[in-house]
Write a protein that holds these residues in place. Structure first.
Motif, PDB file in Angstrom:
ATOM      1  N   TYR A   7       0.819  -1.215   0.000  1.00 32.42           N
ATOM      2  CA  TYR A   7       0.000   0.000   0.000  1.00 32.42           C
ATOM      3  C   TYR A   7       0.853   1.266   0.000  1.00 32.42           C
ATOM      4  N   ILE A   8       2.051   1.197   0.551  1.00 32.04           N
ATOM      5  CA  ILE A   8       2.989   2.313   0.395  1.00 32.04           C
ATOM      6  C   ILE A   8       3.297   2.515  -1.088  1.00 32.04           C
ATOM      7  N   ASP A   9       3.542   1.403  -1.780  1.00 29.89           N
ATOM      8  CA  ASP A   9       3.814   1.486  -3.223  1.00 29.89           C
ATOM      9  C   ASP A   9       2.612   2.036  -3.979  1.00 29.89           C
ATOM     10  N   TRP A  10       1.426   1.582  -3.600  1.00 31.22           N
ATOM     11  CA  TRP A  10       0.227   1.982  -4.339  1.00 31.22           C
ATOM     12  C   TRP A  10      -0.082   3.465  -4.180  1.00 31.22           C
ATOM     13  N   ILE A  11       0.101   4.025  -2.989  1.00 30.82           N
ATOM     14  CA  ILE A  11      -0.209   5.449  -2.831  1.00 30.82           C
ATOM     15  C   ILE A  11       0.843   6.321  -3.512  1.00 30.82           C
ATOM     16  N   GLN A  12       2.009   5.753  -3.820  1.00 27.88           N
ATOM     17  CA  GLN A  12       2.982   6.490  -4.630  1.00 27.88           C
ATOM     18  C   GLN A  12       2.541   6.540  -6.093  1.00 27.88           C
ATOM     19  N   ILE A  13       1.775   5.531  -6.501  1.00 24.48           N
ATOM     20  CA  ILE A  13       1.222   5.512  -7.856  1.00 24.48           C
ATOM     21  C   ILE A  13      -0.020   6.386  -7.941  1.00 24.48           C
ATOM     22  N   ASP A  14      -0.888   6.268  -6.943  1.00 23.02           N
ATOM     23  CA  ASP A  14      -2.136   7.030  -6.903  1.00 23.02           C
ATOM     24  C   ASP A  14      -2.327   7.552  -5.481  1.00 23.02           C
ATOM     25  N   ALA A  15      -1.963   8.794  -5.265  1.00 18.84           N
ATOM     26  CA  ALA A  15      -2.011   9.379  -3.927  1.00 18.84           C
ATOM     27  C   ALA A  15      -3.434   9.613  -3.447  1.00 18.84           C
ATOM     28  N   LYS A  16      -4.410   9.482  -4.339  1.00 19.23           N
ATOM     29  CA  LYS A  16      -5.799   9.748  -3.967  1.00 19.23           C
ATOM     30  C   LYS A  16      -6.664   8.490  -4.034  1.00 19.23           C
ATOM     31  N   ILE A  17      -6.068   7.337  -3.715  1.00 22.30           N
ATOM     32  CA  ILE A  17      -6.849   6.102  -3.686  1.00 22.30           C
ATOM     33  C   ILE A  17      -8.029   6.281  -2.734  1.00 22.30           C
ATOM     34  N   ALA A  18      -9.219   5.999  -3.240  1.00 20.03           N
ATOM     35  CA  ALA A  18     -10.419   6.164  -2.421  1.00 20.03           C
ATOM     36  C   ALA A  18     -10.710   4.902  -1.621  1.00 20.03           C
ATOM     37  N   ASN A  19     -11.402   5.073  -0.502  1.00 17.59           N
ATOM     38  CA  ASN A  19     -11.893   3.949   0.307  1.00 17.59           C
ATOM     39  C   ASN A  19     -10.762   3.056   0.816  1.00 17.59           C
ATOM     40  N   LEU A  20      -9.638   3.677   1.140  1.00 11.08           N
ATOM     41  CA  LEU A  20      -8.498   2.966   1.722  1.00 11.08           C
ATOM     42  C   LEU A  20      -8.113   3.653   3.024  1.00 11.08           C
ATOM     43  N   GLN A  21      -8.123   2.882   4.113  1.00 12.70           N
ATOM     44  CA  GLN A  21      -7.714   3.404   5.405  1.00 12.70           C
ATOM     45  C   GLN A  21      -6.891   2.353   6.139  1.00 12.70           C
ATOM     46  N   VAL A  22      -5.901   2.815   6.884  1.00  9.19           N
ATOM     47  CA  VAL A  22      -5.135   1.968   7.795  1.00  9.19           C
ATOM     48  C   VAL A  22      -5.401   2.492   9.202  1.00  9.19           C
ATOM     49  N   PHE A  23      -6.004   1.655  10.027  1.00 10.90           N
ATOM     50  CA  PHE A  23      -6.435   2.071  11.364  1.00 10.90           C
ATOM     51  C   PHE A  23      -5.591   1.417  12.447  1.00 10.90           C
ATOM     52  N   SER A  24      -5.520   2.106  13.590  1.00  4.36           N
ATOM     53  CA  SER A  24      -4.974   1.518  14.812  1.00  4.36           C
ATOM     54  C   SER A  24      -6.007   1.672  15.915  1.00  4.36           C
ATOM     55  N   LEU A  25      -5.786   0.989  17.006  1.00 12.59           N
ATOM     56  CA  LEU A  25      -6.652   1.119  18.180  1.00 12.59           C
ATOM     57  C   LEU A  25      -6.112   2.245  19.048  1.00 12.59           C
ATOM     58  N   ASN A  26      -6.835   3.337  19.117  1.00 11.86           N
ATOM     59  CA  ASN A  26      -6.479   4.473  19.970  1.00 11.86           C
ATOM     60  C   ASN A  26      -5.092   5.044  19.665  1.00 11.86           C
ATOM     61  N   GLY A  27      -4.628   4.837  18.441  1.00 14.22           N
ATOM     62  CA  GLY A  27      -3.315   5.367  18.068  1.00 14.22           C
ATOM     63  C   GLY A  27      -2.139   4.612  18.658  1.00 14.22           C
ATOM     64  N   GLY A  28      -2.383   3.390  19.203  1.00 11.27           N
ATOM     65  CA  GLY A  28      -1.330   2.667  19.912  1.00 11.27           C
ATOM     66  C   GLY A  28      -0.560   1.662  19.088  1.00 11.27           C
ATOM     67  N   TRP A  29      -0.510   1.838  17.789  1.00 11.43           N
ATOM     68  CA  TRP A  29       0.109   0.843  16.902  1.00 11.43           C
ATOM     69  C   TRP A  29       1.594   0.642  17.161  1.00 11.43           C
ATOM     70  N   ARG A  30       2.282   1.670  17.646  1.00  9.17           N
ATOM     71  CA  ARG A  30       3.729   1.533  17.861  1.00  9.17           C
ATOM     72  C   ARG A  30       4.051   0.552  18.989  1.00  9.17           C
ATOM     73  N   SER A  31       3.158   0.412  19.964  1.00  6.33           N
ATOM     74  CA  SER A  31       3.450  -0.425  21.129  1.00  6.33           C
ATOM     75  C   SER A  31       3.049  -1.872  20.930  1.00  6.33           C
ATOM     76  N   GLU A  32       1.916  -2.141  20.186  1.00  2.15           N
ATOM     77  CA  GLU A  32       1.477  -3.534  20.069  1.00  2.15           C
ATOM     78  C   GLU A  32       1.408  -4.037  18.627  1.00  2.15           C
ATOM     79  N   GLY A  33       1.714  -3.165  17.665  1.00  2.00           N
ATOM     80  CA  GLY A  33       1.728  -3.594  16.267  1.00  2.00           C
ATOM     81  C   GLY A  33       0.370  -4.034  15.757  1.00  2.00           C
ATOM     82  N   THR A  34      -0.691  -3.477  16.321  1.00  2.00           N
ATOM     83  CA  THR A  34      -2.049  -3.848  15.908  1.00  2.00           C
ATOM     84  C   THR A  34      -2.550  -2.840  14.876  1.00  2.00           C
ATOM     85  N   PHE A  35      -3.039  -3.346  13.748  1.00  2.00           N
ATOM     86  CA  PHE A  35      -3.587  -2.454  12.731  1.00  2.00           C
ATOM     87  C   PHE A  35      -4.648  -3.185  11.924  1.00  2.00           C
TER      88      PHE A  35
END
Length: 282
Positions: free
Chosen positions: A36-64
């Motif tokens: 998805y990093i590669d894809w947004i470099q091809i199309d920076a405006k991809i619609a209906n694509l989101q990467v979520f974390s729980l309460n912004g805590g992705w750095r501590s538990e790697g949950t996404f």
């Protein structure tokens, strides 16, 4: 109160790098995020694509959780699945999702969520992950029979690829189009320039959509395409991953013949929608 917080795109590389620990144990989520990093470099405006974390805590538990139209991919480094369960409970399950390549150890969290949403009535397809190292893939020999050629597919082939895929649904043809346009693929063409077989490298980092026309079965063309695309993927610096259902003996033997090794168990799970939806299963 828990909430799903979008991970800013500028932080996706940091998310990806969390999965370099104990390499290659977490190579699959690493490759998904990289896709998805590669894809947004091809199309920076991809619609209906989101990467979520729980309460912004992705750095501590790697949950996404990645939600890409009707496809959902999730992962956590936590052994307990606690944060993953809490995150999945926040997904809007009125919509239909194709939950992609979910590890066996993560599935109890999803089952607990489904128990609260009986309309989902999930359809589960178990798979085993198959693995071929980059070094071995680069050594694969490719011998084309007379009268056939290998070439890249283009967008005009998307309807044919999608229709032949056993799991096609509303919206899946566009998924195929993006893989054709932006990812590695290989097609087999006969003397009349007819497309008679293909294999794609999917947004989840798997060899996918492998198909041979009925007229060309039992001639080794499936193995030929797996060899060809595996080498192309390896030339991009990647190890090669595939998936096969436990009851699909012919496909398992094909991949083993090429040199793939069986790894962990996963599942592809499709949930039904609770209302009229644009994509997936209503």
């Amino acid at each position: 109160m828990d909430e799903l917080v979008p991970i800013p795109r500028e932080n996706w590389a940091d998310l990806r790098d969390l999965f370099r620990t104990s390499w290659p144990a977490h190579e699959l989520p690493h490759n998904v995020v990289q896709n998805y990093i590669d894809w947004i470099q091809i199309d920076a405006k991809i619609a209906n694509l989101q990467v979520f974390s729980l309460n912004g805590g992705w750095r501590s538990e790697g949950t996404f959780i990645i939600i890409d139209r009707y496809e959902l991919y999730c992962y956590t480094l936590e052994e307990s699945n606690g944060s993953l369960l809490r995150a999945l409970k926040l997904v809007n399950w009125d919509y239909s999702y194709r939950i992609c390549a979910m590890l066996d150890r993560h599935q109890p969290a999803l089952e607990a969520v489904y128990s609260e949403h009986p309309h989902c009535n999930p359809l589960r397809t178990p798979n085993h992950v198959l693995y071929l190292s980059r070094e071995k893939a680069l050594q694969l020999e490719i011998i084309l029979p007379e009268g056939f050629r290998l070439a890249n597919l283009d967008l005009k082939h998307a309807p044919q690829v999608n229709q032949a895929w056993p799991f096609h649904c509303d919206g899946s043809e566009f998924t195929v189009k993006r893989c054709l346009a932006w990812n590695t693929n290989v097609g087999l063409f006969n003397e009349e320039d007819e497309l008679v077989g293909w294999c794609l490298h999917s947004n989840l980092g798997f060899l996918s959509y492998l198909h041979v026309d009925d007229r060309c079965r039992n001639r080794g063309f499936g193995e030929l395409m797996v060899r060809a695309i595996s080498r192309k993927v390896a030339e991009k610096g990647l190890n090669v991953y595939g998936g096969v259902r436990p009851d699909n003996g012919p496909s398992r033997r094909l991949f083993q013949k090429v040199g793939f090794e069986q790894r962990q168990a996963i599942a592809w799970i499709r949930s039904r929608a609770g209302k009229l939806v644009e994509w997936g299963i209503s």
